[in-house]
Enzyme design. Structure first.
Site, PDB file in Angstrom:
ATOM      1  CE  LYS A  65      -0.887  -0.443   4.863  1.00  0.00           C
ATOM      2  NZ  LYS A  65      -0.172  -1.706   5.241  1.00  0.00           N
ATOM      3  NE  ARG A 142      -2.551   1.025  14.678  1.00  0.00           N
ATOM      4  CZ  ARG A 142      -3.240   0.747  16.065  1.00  0.00           C
ATOM      5  NH1 ARG A 142      -4.203  -0.052  16.068  1.00  0.00           N
ATOM      6  NH2 ARG A 142      -2.374   1.175  16.926  1.00  0.00           N
ATOM      7  NE  ARG A 176       8.730  -6.011   4.424  1.00  0.00           N
ATOM      8  CZ  ARG A 176       7.939  -5.433   5.135  1.00  0.00           C
ATOM      9  NH1 ARG A 176       6.809  -4.585   4.704  1.00  0.00           N
ATOM     10  NH2 ARG A 176       7.557  -6.040   6.438  1.00  0.00           N
ATOM     11  NE  ARG A 220      10.531  -3.837   8.270  1.00  0.00           N
ATOM     12  CZ  ARG A 220       9.279  -3.318   8.202  1.00  0.00           C
ATOM     13  NH1 ARG A 220       8.975  -2.624   7.017  1.00  0.00           N
ATOM     14  NH2 ARG A 220       8.221  -3.537   8.985  1.00  0.00           N
ATOM     15  NE  ARG A 231       4.370  -6.920  10.109  1.00  0.00           N
ATOM     16  CZ  ARG A 231       5.652  -7.312   9.913  1.00  0.00           C
ATOM     17  NH1 ARG A 231       6.555  -7.531  11.149  1.00  0.00           N
ATOM     18  NH2 ARG A 231       6.100  -7.777   8.999  1.00  0.00           N
TER      19      ARG A 231
END
Length: 285
Positions: A65, A142, A176, A220, A231
């Site tokens: 997003k 959220r 990532r 990360r 998550r």
């Protein structure tokens, strides 16, 4: 914009750092899964400078997003405000809040409403001083509470809910990488997922770094499979009421990503009725 800043401030019972000491834990609210609705192509309400664009982008961690919101921000001339970026900026600072945020992020949990609202309030205040008008919000709201605060002071034109199968999201998150020198994001995952139940196959090519970044790539700390899945679980539980909140107002547009950026970007522009707008912008450049 000023009214939104005042409302965000007043929604918090005390100051920024007082909220940190008050809010020690996060709550998760379970909800039932509502079936997605297919939306008609959206007609954007904007002037030539995009000042009437007040959009929200929803989607699971890793769905992309931020990438799409950033591109639309450039196309339409409005700021892209990502609460994830605001949190990461605070994480890089020193102080007690940074330590608390580190613990929350590493556990795959969501940051409390008070902290997010305080960070966003500061960002909007800075933007207002610079003369910003309109926005694309990424990662906010959220919770239904946050959505209600936002709706009390401004009219959201559209909420775009980007969707990918969970197995694709996990692969994307685990792939990532960040260059420790230049700070740019890359992805080493080469995704080829067979579609099920009549859904199309999804293929995504890796976004590889240039040669000077290869030896400097880092992962990360929160991109482990266990944390990614946790998550996602927390997000699903928290996001369903927000989706329903905007669906009931007729503002939610579900968009199933057909693949990576090359395949998805033109389809998203088409769904937003912005394909011709991009052509005009390119011709005028």
């Amino acid at each position: 914009m000023a009214a939104l800043i005042r409302a965000l401030r007043s929604s918090s019972s005390s100051s920024y750092y007082t909220n940190y000491f008050i809010r020690r834990s996060l709550s998760t609210a379970a909800s039932t899964t509502a079936p997605p609705l297919k939306s008609e192509p959206f007609t954007p309400f904007m002037d030539t400078k995009g000042k009437h664009v007040q959009w929200v982008f929803l989607g699971c961690p890793g769905v992309g997003k931020g990438t799409f919101a950033s591109r639309l921000s450039t196309l339409l001339g409005v700021p892209h405000i990502a609460t994830g970026d605001l949190v990461r900026e605070e994480l890089s600072a020193s102080g007690p809040l940074s330590k608390q945020l580190t613990e929350i992020v590493n556990q795959g949990e969501l940051v409390s409403d008070e902290i997010i609202i305080s960070l966003l309030s500061k960002r909007l205040e800075t933007g207002e001083a610079k003369g910003e008008s309109g926005f694309i919000l990424d990662g906010f709201p959220r919770t239904v509470r946050q959505a209600e605060i936002l709706g009390d002071v401004t009219d959201i034109d559209l909420v775009v809910n980007l969707k990918l199968p969970e197995r694709v999201l996990v692969e994307k998150c685990l792939g990532r990488r960040i260059c420790s020198q230049c700070g740019k994001n890359f992805n080493v995952a080469n995704i080829n997922v067979k579609g099920e139940n009549g859904n199309p196959d999804i293929s995504m090519d890796p976004l590889l770094p240039p040669p000077q970044c290869v030896a400097k790539l880092i992962t990360r700390s929160d991109d482990t499979e266990a944390i990614v899945r946790e998550r996602l679980r927390v997000y699903y539980e928290k996001s369903q009421p927000v989706e329903e909140f905007y669906r009931s107002q007729g503002k939610l547009m579900e968009f199933n990503l057909p693949g990576g950026l090359p395949e998805s970007w033109p389809k998203l522009l088409e769904a937003l009725n912005l394909d011709e707008y991009e052509d005009k912008q390119s011709a005028a450049a």
